[in-house]
Design an enzyme around this catalytic site. Structure first.
Site, PDB file in Angstrom:
ATOM      1  N   GLN A 181      -8.483   0.559  14.282  1.00  0.00           N
ATOM      2  CA  GLN A 181      -9.201   1.708  14.825  1.00  0.00           C
ATOM      3  C   GLN A 181      -9.937   1.405  16.125  1.00  0.00           C
ATOM      4  OE1 GLN A 181      -9.008   4.756  13.818  1.00  0.00           O
ATOM      5  NE2 GLN A 181      -7.988   4.491  11.847  1.00  0.00           N
ATOM      6  N   SER A 201      -2.275  -1.483  15.739  1.00  0.00           N
ATOM      7  CA  SER A 201      -1.122  -0.600  15.580  1.00  0.00           C
ATOM      8  C   SER A 201      -1.050   0.365  16.747  1.00  0.00           C
ATOM      9  CB  SER A 201      -1.241   0.180  14.266  1.00  0.00           C
ATOM     10  OG  SER A 201      -0.087   0.950  14.024  1.00  0.00           O
ATOM     11  N   CYS A 328      -7.937  10.783  -5.041  1.00  0.00           N
ATOM     12  CA  CYS A 328      -7.609  10.463  -6.430  1.00  0.00           C
ATOM     13  C   CYS A 328      -8.617  11.123  -7.354  1.00  0.00           C
ATOM     14  CB  CYS A 328      -7.595   8.946  -6.643  1.00  0.00           C
ATOM     15  SG  CYS A 328      -9.213   8.164  -6.566  1.00  0.00           S
TER      16      CYS A 328
END
Length: 387
Positions: A181, A201, A328
Site C-alpha cells: 500500500q 504490487s 465473514c
C-alpha cells in the site's frame, strides 16, 4: 449511472500510459527475453529498463529487484526464504497484530511447523510500539515482518526506525516490509533504512494485476523457491511477463514522479470526506489513526447502527464502490479483521466498519456523491435494520 470508485486500496484503474505500454509489447515486442536473437533482445530491453526504474524509486541497485506474480508471492518468498536461510539461527519471528493475510497465513503455517510467532504491541491507533519491539527482539530472532501501511486502517508503521533497532539487537535477523500500500506513494529507502526484503504490487498504483516485485538486499542470498530455466538471476525461474513488467514500471514511474502532488490531493479529499460526513451524520467514527496521521489514501469509518456489508450494497445501487471491514460471520474480532481487532474493536463494531480508499483519479465529485448517498441511506438503514 455515474460510478464513483472509492476502493483503491483493493485495486486501481490502470493508467493510460500503462495500458499503452502493455499494448505495444503485446503487439510489437512480444519476444522471449531469454532468447538470443533480436526479437528476444528487444523484449529484454523492457525488462532491464523496468528494473532500473523501480530500483530508482527505492534508491537501490537494479540487482536488488526481482519480478514476481504479485505481492503475495513476494511476501511468501521473502518469509519462507528468510526462515529457511536462518534455520540455524532460531525459530523466533516477530510481526504486527494487523498483518495482511499474505503474511499472516504464512506465519500461521510456520507456527504449525514449530516456529514461535510473537506479536508486537501497538498503540490505540494501531502503530507499533518501538519500546515493545526492542524488548521482544532476541538473539534467536530469525525474522521481523511488518506491513508498512495497513490496508484496512491506513496506519503507517515506523519502518524507518525499526531496521537499525532490529539489526542492533538481533544481528542475524532479517527485516521484511510489506509495502503493497505504500510503494511509489510514500518514501521507502531500504538501503538507508536497513530493510532486507520488500514486497510490492503493480495493481495498487495504476498498474496491471498479476505482476509484483521483491526487493532483496544486495549480498543477501535467499533460497530459490521456483526452479527451472534460471530467470531472474536464477532466483525465480519462469518466462518473464514482459508486457506487465513494462506496464508496472510505467505506472510506478508516473506515480512516483508526481507522488507528492497526488498524495496531497488524496489527503485533501479524504479529510474533506470525513469532515463533511461527520458534520452531516451523528455516530460516525474514524477507526485507527487520525486522518492527518494515516496514509493519504485510506480511511476506515465506523457507522453506529448499520452493518457495513448492508451499507456497501446499498451504496453500490448509487454507483459508489467501497469495501466493508468484515467478510465473514465469525463472532471473533480477530477472524473478522485483525487490524480492527488490534485497535480493540469488538465483533459488532467491526461489522459496522467500512473502508474508503482514494486513488489518482478521484475528484471532489466522488466525495460529494459519497456524502450525499450516506446522508440519504444511513438514516433509513438505522431505522429498519437491526445490527
Amino acid at each position: 449511472m455515474t460510478e464513483h470508485y472509492l476502493d483503491n486500496a483493493a485495486t486501481t484503474k490502470p493508467s493510460e500510459g500503462c495500458v499503452a505500454v502493455i499494448e505495444k509489447v503485446l503487439k510489437d515486442d512480444w519476444g522471449n527475453p531469454s532468447s538470443l536473437h533480436r526479437k528476444g533482445q528487444e523484449a529484454e530491453v523492457y525488462v532491464k529498463a523496468a528494473r532500473r526504474k523501480l530500483a530508482q524509486i527505492l534508491l537501490t541497485k537494479e540487482e536488488s529487484i526481482f519480478f514476481t506474480s504479485c505481492a503475495t508471492e513476494s511476501s511468501n518468498t521473502a518469509i519462507l526464504g528468510a526462515v529457511q536461510r536462518g534455520r540455524h539461527v532460531g525459530k523466533h519471528i516477530l510481526t504486527s497484530k494487523g498483518e495482511h493475510s499474505a503474511t499472516f497465513e504464512v506465519l500461521k503455517k510456520l507456527k504449525d511447523d514449530g516456529y514461535e510467532i510473537e506479536e508486537i504491541e501497538n498503540d490505540e491507533s494501531g502503530k507499533i510500539l518501538l519500546s515493545d519491539l526492542k524488548q521482544k527482539l532476541r538473539k534467536d530472532t530469525v525474522l521481523v515482518s511488518v506491513i508498512h501501511v495497513n490496508n484496512e486502517t491506513g496506519v503507517i508503521q515506523p519502518v524507518r526506525e525499526m531496521g537499525k533497532m532490529i539489526h542492533a539487537a538481533s544481528p542475524r535477523a532479517l527485516f521484511h516490509v510489506d509495502a503493497t500500500q505504500s510503494f511509489a506513494k510514500l518514501a521507502l529507502f531500504p538501503d538507508k533504512w536497513e530493510i532486507d526484503l520488500i514486497s510490492a504490487s503493480a495493481h495498487k498504483i495504476n498498474g496491471p494485476k498479476g505482476i509484483g516485485l521483491l526487493y532483496v538486499r544486495r549480498g543477501l542470498q535467499l533460497p530459490s523457491l521456483i526452479l527451472g530455466g534460471g530467470q531472474e538471476n536464477h532466483f525465480r525461474s519462469g518466462t518473464e511477463n514482459v508486457p506487465y513488467i513494462a506496464g508496472f514500471a510505467e505506472a510506478a514511474e508516473e506515480m512516483w514522479k508526481n507522488h507528492e502532488t497526488l498524495t496531497a490531493e488524496m489527503q485533501r479529499l479524504k479529510a474533506r470526506l470525513v469532515h463533511e460526513l461527520t458534520d452531516a451524520l451523528p455516530g460516525i467514527h474514524v477507526n485507527g489513526p487520525a486522518v492527518e496521521e494515516a496514509a493519504p489514501h485510506i480511511v476506515n469509518l465506523r457507522i453506529d447502527g448499520v452493518r457495513s456489508e448492508v451499507l456497501l450494497h446499498a451504496l453500490e445501487d448509487d454507483g459508489i464502490y467501497i469495501s466493508s471491514g468484515s467478510a465473514c460471520s465469525s463472532n471473533k474480532p480477530g477472524e473478522k479483521s485483525r487490524p480492527l481487532a488490534a485497535l480493540g474493536l469488538n465483533a459488532q463494531e467491526i461489522d459496522q466498519s467500512l473502508r474508503v480508499s482514494f486513488g489518482r483519479y478521484n475528484t471532489d465529485e466522488d466525495v460529494d456523491a459519497f456524502v450525499a448517498a450516506m446522508t440519504k441511506t444511513v438514516p433509513v438503514l438505522r431505522r429498519f435494520k437491526r445490527v
